[in-house]
Design a protein around this motif. Structure first.
Motif, PDB file in Angstrom:
ATOM      1  N   HIS A 222       0.835  -1.201   0.000  1.00  0.00           N
ATOM      2  CA  HIS A 222       0.000   0.000   0.000  1.00  0.00           C
ATOM      3  C   HIS A 222       0.870   1.251   0.000  1.00  0.00           C
ATOM      4  CE1 HIS A 222      -4.466   0.656   1.025  1.00  0.00           C
ATOM      5  NE2 HIS A 222      -4.017   1.778   0.491  1.00  0.00           N
ATOM      6  N   GLY A 223       0.465   2.253  -0.759  1.00  0.00           N
ATOM      7  CA  GLY A 223       1.154   3.535  -0.774  1.00  0.00           C
ATOM      8  C   GLY A 223       0.696   4.408   0.380  1.00  0.00           C
ATOM      9  N   ILE A 249       4.669   1.603   0.793  1.00  0.00           N
ATOM     10  CA  ILE A 249       5.532   2.291  -0.167  1.00  0.00           C
ATOM     11  C   ILE A 249       5.388   3.786   0.072  1.00  0.00           C
ATOM     12  CG2 ILE A 249       6.027   2.687  -2.601  1.00  0.00           C
ATOM     13  CD1 ILE A 249       5.052  -0.099  -3.199  1.00  0.00           C
ATOM     14  N   GLU A 250       6.435   4.354   0.603  1.00  0.00           N
ATOM     15  CA  GLU A 250       6.415   5.742   1.051  1.00  0.00           C
ATOM     16  C   GLU A 250       6.112   6.710  -0.103  1.00  0.00           C
ATOM     17  OE1 GLU A 250       6.311   8.673   3.766  1.00  0.00           O
ATOM     18  OE2 GLU A 250       6.684   6.555   4.245  1.00  0.00           O
ATOM     19  N   HIS A 258       4.183   6.178  -8.836  1.00  0.00           N
ATOM     20  CA  HIS A 258       5.583   6.555  -8.716  1.00  0.00           C
ATOM     21  C   HIS A 258       6.519   5.374  -8.491  1.00  0.00           C
ATOM     22  CE1 HIS A 258       3.891  10.528  -8.512  1.00  0.00           C
ATOM     23  NE2 HIS A 258       3.211  10.210  -7.421  1.00  0.00           N
ATOM     24  N   SER A 259       5.984   4.271  -7.993  1.00  0.00           N
ATOM     25  CA  SER A 259       6.829   3.120  -7.645  1.00  0.00           C
ATOM     26  C   SER A 259       6.191   1.817  -8.121  1.00  0.00           C
ATOM     27  CB  SER A 259       7.055   3.062  -6.127  1.00  0.00           C
ATOM     28  OG  SER A 259       7.526   4.276  -5.627  1.00  0.00           O
ATOM     29  N   ARG A 260       5.647   1.852  -9.340  1.00  0.00           N
ATOM     30  CA  ARG A 260       4.913   0.673  -9.823  1.00  0.00           C
ATOM     31  C   ARG A 260       5.796  -0.555  -9.915  1.00  0.00           C
ATOM     32  NH1 ARG A 260       0.990   2.220 -14.318  1.00  0.00           N
ATOM     33  NH2 ARG A 260       0.179   3.281 -12.479  1.00  0.00           N
TER      34      ARG A 260
END
Length: 278
Positions: A222-223, A249-250, A258-260
């Motif tokens: 989870h973001g 995910i920060e 942003h972090s896929r």
């Protein structure tokens, strides 16, 4: 879907499996009509574990998160099947007739299809957003004997609270006496309408109460900047899963914009660990 395309999918669904197949289009009977599905298998293997991939609200089986994950799983000797829920993508049914409950039934229909394939050794579930809620509840219903691993990516357990509040995204409605349908007129969901049954069933949906019955390995991703589904909903999942782990995910959002790659690799690594190494 036109009849020629449906006929093609139906014919392809009965083609015998061959060990060097990479992808195969399928038509599987769901709760509200035929479901369009794609099965992706590792090359050269006669036996392999398989992951059922469940997409989110208004999404489809071709969402980047899952096509990417399917490719990575294939390279690690794990098959996958991704499908469009009723009223989504190329599957039959009307979107406004869709409910979380009939998406659960769709997923169990897919499970019943793959469990009878002699090539499949183990079955796991992975879901994003509403598909995460569906996956968690199916896992709770079927149990760890049948679902060997579970991955939830930004699971949208907020949907019950939203239905009680009478809110979906930035749209408000009367939650006590819901309308026949609610038009999702925002730019990301233009043309979609949720129906009365979606709202009323969501208001009493036993999300955590059902999911807690799953005792197998579970991974939550989870973001921390998810404003659609706050990450606190995954914190609660972590509390009910005795054999679960949480990866925050920060700074990322609901779709892991942003972090896929990091999110997909986290899911892949967990599925490889729990399906190939156990």
């Amino acid at each position: 879907m036109n009849l020629s395309k449906l006929a093609l999918i139906t014919v392809m669904s009965i083609i015998p499996f061959t060990s060097n197949a990479h992808t195969k289009n399928l038509s599987i009977q769901g709760d509200h009509g035929k479901l369009s599905a794609v099965m992706q298998t590792p090359d050269g293997l006669n036996k392999y574990p398989l992951v059922i991939l469940c997409h989110g609200f208004t999404s489809s089986k071709e969402v980047d998160i899952f096509t990417n994950l399917a490719d990575k799983l294939e390279k690690n000797g794990i098959a996958s099947i991704r499908f469009d829920f009723n009223g989504h993508g190329q599957s039959e049914g009307k979107f406004e007739d869709m409910t979380v409950i009939n998406e659960i039934e769709d997923t169990k229909k897919v499970y019943n299809y793959v469990k009878d394939l002699h090539e499949v050794t183990k079955i796991a579930l992975a879901g994003h957003s509403q598909g995460g809620v569906v996956s968690s509840m199916v896992a709770g219903e079927l149990g760890a004997d049948k679902i060997k691993s579970l991955v939830l990516m930004a699971p949208a357990a907020v949907l019950r609270d939203d239905a009680i509040r009478g809110q979906i995204f930035d749209i408000r409605y009367d939650s006590v006496n819901p309308p026949k349908n609610v038009d999702l007129h925002d730019k990301d969901h233009e043309g979609y309408k949720i129906g009365y049954n979606y709202i009323k069933t969501a208001q009493t949906l036993p999300i955590y109460e059902t999911a807690k019955n799953y005792a197998g390995p579970a991974c939550l991703i989870h973001g921390t900047h998810d404003i659609v589904v706050p990450y606190t909903y995954s914190l609660h999942y972590k509390e009910i899963f005795k054999n679960g782990e949480l990866h925050l995910i920060e700074g990322d959002d609901h779709g892991f914009t942003h972090s896929r790659e990091k999110a997909v690799n986290t899911a892949k690594d967990y599925l490889v660990k729990t399906l190939q190494n156990n």
